[in-house]
Scaffold this active site. Structure first.
Site, PDB file in Angstrom:
ATOM      1  N   ASP A  61      -4.419  -5.749   4.218  1.00  0.00           N
ATOM      2  CA  ASP A  61      -6.110  -5.723   4.133  1.00  0.00           C
ATOM      3  C   ASP A  61      -6.183  -6.723   2.875  1.00  0.00           C
ATOM      4  O   ASP A  61      -7.348  -6.747   2.444  1.00  0.00           O
ATOM      5  CB  ASP A  61      -6.636  -4.260   3.815  1.00  0.00           C
ATOM      6  CG  ASP A  61      -6.676  -3.567   5.139  1.00  0.00           C
ATOM      7  OD1 ASP A  61      -6.921  -3.977   6.136  1.00  0.00           O
ATOM      8  OD2 ASP A  61      -6.493  -2.330   5.103  1.00  0.00           O
TER       9      ASP A  61
ATOM     10  N   ASP B 287       9.195  -7.954  14.717  1.00  0.00           N
ATOM     11  CA  ASP B 287       9.677  -6.570  14.473  1.00  0.00           C
ATOM     12  C   ASP B 287       8.294  -5.408  14.143  1.00  0.00           C
ATOM     13  O   ASP B 287       7.468  -5.905  13.335  1.00  0.00           O
ATOM     14  CB  ASP B 287      10.541  -6.832  13.354  1.00  0.00           C
ATOM     15  CG  ASP B 287      11.352  -5.378  12.888  1.00  0.00           C
ATOM     16  OD1 ASP B 287      12.022  -4.975  13.992  1.00  0.00           O
ATOM     17  OD2 ASP B 287      11.233  -4.937  11.829  1.00  0.00           O
TER      18      ASP B 287
ATOM     19  N   ASP C 276      -3.225   0.789   6.344  1.00  0.00           N
ATOM     20  CA  ASP C 276      -3.932  -0.103   7.276  1.00  0.00           C
ATOM     21  C   ASP C 276      -4.208   0.953   8.670  1.00  0.00           C
ATOM     22  O   ASP C 276      -3.315   1.697   8.880  1.00  0.00           O
ATOM     23  CB  ASP C 276      -3.037  -1.261   7.717  1.00  0.00           C
ATOM     24  CG  ASP C 276      -3.042  -2.181   6.884  1.00  0.00           C
ATOM     25  OD1 ASP C 276      -3.432  -2.390   5.712  1.00  0.00           O
ATOM     26  OD2 ASP C 276      -2.015  -3.154   6.760  1.00  0.00           O
TER      27      ASP C 276
ATOM     28  N   ASP D 294       5.601  -1.272   1.452  1.00  0.00           N
ATOM     29  CA  ASP D 294       4.679  -1.358   3.036  1.00  0.00           C
ATOM     30  C   ASP D 294       3.770  -2.399   2.442  1.00  0.00           C
ATOM     31  O   ASP D 294       2.869  -2.380   1.402  1.00  0.00           O
ATOM     32  CB  ASP D 294       4.128  -0.205   3.409  1.00  0.00           C
ATOM     33  CG  ASP D 294       3.429  -0.420   4.608  1.00  0.00           C
ATOM     34  OD1 ASP D 294       4.335  -0.553   5.678  1.00  0.00           O
ATOM     35  OD2 ASP D 294       2.413  -0.502   4.685  1.00  0.00           O
TER      36      ASP D 294
ATOM     37  N   ASP E 151       0.553  -4.940   2.434  1.00  0.00           N
ATOM     38  CA  ASP E 151      -0.822  -4.399   2.767  1.00  0.00           C
ATOM     39  C   ASP E 151      -1.743  -5.703   3.445  1.00  0.00           C
ATOM     40  O   ASP E 151      -1.934  -6.582   2.786  1.00  0.00           O
ATOM     41  CB  ASP E 151      -1.617  -4.181   1.547  1.00  0.00           C
ATOM     42  CG  ASP E 151      -3.065  -3.706   1.481  1.00  0.00           C
ATOM     43  OD1 ASP E 151      -3.691  -3.606   2.593  1.00  0.00           O
ATOM     44  OD2 ASP E 151      -3.637  -3.518   0.476  1.00  0.00           O
TER      45      ASP E 151
ATOM     46  N   ASP F 149       1.350   3.238   9.513  1.00  0.00           N
ATOM     47  CA  ASP F 149       1.365   2.044   8.736  1.00  0.00           C
ATOM     48  C   ASP F 149       2.804   2.070   7.979  1.00  0.00           C
ATOM     49  O   ASP F 149       3.416   1.155   8.138  1.00  0.00           O
ATOM     50  CB  ASP F 149       0.229   2.111   7.963  1.00  0.00           C
ATOM     51  CG  ASP F 149       0.308   0.741   7.177  1.00  0.00           C
ATOM     52  OD1 ASP F 149       1.028  -0.226   7.346  1.00  0.00           O
ATOM     53  OD2 ASP F 149      -0.479   0.589   5.871  1.00  0.00           O
TER      54      ASP F 149
ATOM     55  N   ASP G  46       0.723  -1.234   0.172  1.00  0.00           N
ATOM     56  CA  ASP G  46       0.004  -0.165  -0.139  1.00  0.00           C
ATOM     57  C   ASP G  46       0.793   1.202  -0.075  1.00  0.00           C
ATOM     58  O   ASP G  46       0.443   2.591   0.130  1.00  0.00           O
ATOM     59  CB  ASP G  46      -0.954   0.085   1.175  1.00  0.00           C
ATOM     60  CG  ASP G  46      -0.337  -0.385   2.473  1.00  0.00           C
ATOM     61  OD1 ASP G  46       0.740  -0.250   2.643  1.00  0.00           O
ATOM     62  OD2 ASP G  46      -1.119  -0.847   3.448  1.00  0.00           O
TER      63      ASP G  46
ATOM     64  N   GLU H  51       7.950  -6.099  19.375  1.00  0.00           N
ATOM     65  CA  GLU H  51       8.596  -5.056  19.667  1.00  0.00           C
ATOM     66  C   GLU H  51       7.650  -3.765  19.138  1.00  0.00           C
ATOM     67  O   GLU H  51       7.571  -3.502  17.955  1.00  0.00           O
ATOM     68  CB  GLU H  51       9.848  -4.860  18.653  1.00  0.00           C
ATOM     69  CG  GLU H  51      10.717  -3.657  18.936  1.00  0.00           C
ATOM     70  CD  GLU H  51      10.828  -2.744  17.626  1.00  0.00           C
ATOM     71  OE1 GLU H  51      11.102  -1.495  17.757  1.00  0.00           O
ATOM     72  OE2 GLU H  51      10.519  -3.418  16.413  1.00  0.00           O
TER      73      GLU H  51
END
Length: 514
Positions: A235, A262, A214, A231, A233, A225, A190, A292
């Site tokens: 969803d 992580d 998200d 990144d 996604d 996010d 995303d 984390e």
């Protein structure tokens, strides 16, 4: 050298408290104190020998009381030197010729499996590092419609839509379809931070059906996010299914006993809850998991625990910052406040306590290093008390290998006696004497499961002194000595179970039965 304040010291006030007994991650019925070790630091050499180092250290780790190790990300990153936090192919554990290498920074898959076998043979568990937030090192770019967003408020769009070339095409040519035939494309992500066509760096939010950040993540920067690279996604139903499948495969392929997640605050919380549950159900194992979530706010961490139905633990970041503050104020920190605002004081059964890690060590993005002189005190605080699941940092044990003038020296000789105290003596009811700005202490009465168990600990960030503390009637008449070697005197426990214990300036002493 720490600066010491002149203070008239009185240590007679007794503060007694009863804390919740914490069942250990080793087994639910084990009488052994669980101790985790993070077995790497940021500057672990790129020599491909780390899994061999781990295997060779297995017997020693078991002997000193380490019951579990957290290993670094074991899969192929965007280059051989990548620490694993720029993940390229989660199915390549150092087995395929990809990114110019077969091995990872740490070694090959077979070497890792050998190391895990050696650890398991000595009853040491292994937790895998799970980097699910992003992917890096794509094989090709793809055309994506995107908008720029404000880095300080990712909900604010700062441009019109336009086409970018994003590094989102992951084909894994070296592995092919072995283990999985899933190939990643732009619609599995995303956002990204690089447009190859214009050679510009921005935070780009992708456009397309169902594309949005998200929402069930940290609210920092409006919506946190996006962190880095492409990144993922969560969803997207295919991404969810594939990532669950991989988690089960990873756990089984390496015979893992748990996970460290992580960058949890950047990942959809409900997905992480469901992912952990899916792996546990499929493997039939407890799969201890610690997230984390880097936030110096116990309320935010508690919210994460709630959102994930308490099926994970979290690192006690607020405690780390309290320890860091205590180490850096030249004796001016009020030691009665060490537990203020911590996870271990609110949810001791969900707190993984730590002094240092690969992100807080010198030269790193979250640098907040606990000063060297204070580290033995800090380790005594997390290792000999009954609450929390303590972690020892590889860099504190063996030193760090960076180029900063503030690199961490090996504190092995300081930490191992404290580990011995935890392994052999830190059992039974606890009595707290956290009643003075400098000198604080606590005792453990011991129990029948560990012969000669029981201890008395004192730490001070300023002047030394003494405290009269209750060690338990069952220990009456015993002679105790300082296992750290910082003091040569002994203490005889009185017939009433009490003793007078001493500590040097800016130091720690842990008294146990001779």
């Amino acid at each position: 050298m720490i600066q010491k304040r002149k203070r008239t010291v009185s240590f007679r006030l007794v503060l007694m408290c009863t804390l919740l007994f914490v069942s250990l991650p080793i087994t639910k019925t084990s009488a052994v104190n669980g101790t985790l070790m993070q077995y790497f630091e940021w500057y672990t050499p790129n020599d491909g020998q780390h899994w061999k180092r781990l295997q060779n250290d297995a017997e020693h780790l078991s002997d000193i009381g380490i019951t579990a190790v957290w290993i670094p990300p074991a899969y192929k990153g965007l280059s051989q030197s990548d620490n694993g936090y720029g993940p390229y192919d989660l199915y390549d554990l150092g087995e395929f010729q990809q990114k110019g290498t077969v091995r990872t920074k740490y070694g090959t898959k077979s070497e890792l499996q050998d190391a895990i076998g050696s650890l398991h043979s000595r009853n040491v568990q292994v937790y895998g590092d799970v980097v699910l937030n992003h992917k890096a090192g794509a094989d090709a770019t793809e055309d994506v419609t995107a908008v720029e967003v404000n880095p300080a408020n990712r909900n604010q769009e700062t441009s019109e839509e336009y086409q970018i070339k994003a590094w989102t095409d992951f084909r894994f040519p070296g592995r092919g379809n072995t283990y999985s035939d899933f190939k990643w494309h732009w619609y599995h992500f995303d956002g990204a931070d690089w447009d190859e066509s214009r050679k510009i760096s921005r935070i780009f939010k992708f456009r397309g059906e169902g594309k949005a950040w998200d929402w069930e993540v940290s609210s920092e920067n409006g919506n946190y996010d996006y962190l880095m690279y492409a990144d993922v996604d969560y969803d997207h139903p295919d991404v969810v299914a594939e990532t669950k499948k991989w988690g089960i495969w990873y756990a089984n392929e390496l015979s893992l006993d748990g996970f460290r997640i992580d960058a949890a605050k950047h990942i959809k919380f409900s997905f992480l809850r469901d992912w952990v549950q899916a792996v546990r159900q499929a493997t039939g194992k407890e799969m201890f998991t610690v997230a984390e979530y880097w936030q110096n706010n116990a309320g935010k961490l508690e919210n994460y625990l709630n959102k994930t139905s308490f099926n994970q633990s979290v690192f006690d970041v607020p405690l780390h910052f309290n320890l860091q503050a205590a180490s850096s104020q030249g004796g001016g920190y009020d030691m009665r406040r060490l537990l203020d605002g911590t996870v271990v004081s609110r949810h001791p059964e969900k707190a993984v306590t730590f002094v240092e890690n690969h992100d807080t060590q010198p030269g790193q993005s979250l640098e907040s290093t606990v000063q060297t002189w204070f580290k033995p005190l800090a380790y005594a605080f997390i290792l000999t008390r009954e609450s929390g699941y303590p972690q020892v940092f590889y860099g504190d044990m063996y030193g760090t290998k960076g180029t900063s003038p503030k690199e961490i020296p090996s504190l092995k000789d300081n930490i191992e006696p404290i580990l011995k105290a935890r392994k052999e003596y830190a059992y039974g009811p606890q009595h707290d004497y956290i009643d003075h700005p400098d000198v604080i202490g606590w005792t453990r009465e011991g129990d029948s499961s560990a012969a000669k168990s029981g201890l008395a600990a004192l730490i001070t960030d300023g002047p030394g002194g003494s405290k009269r503390m209750y060690a338990g009637l069952k220990n009456a008449g015993e002679t105790w000595y300082d296992i750290t070697g910082n003091r040569s005197d002994t203490v005889k426990i009185g017939s009433d179970g009490w003793g007078e214990f001493h500590v040097n300036d800016g130091s720690v002493s842990i008294y146990v039965q001779k």
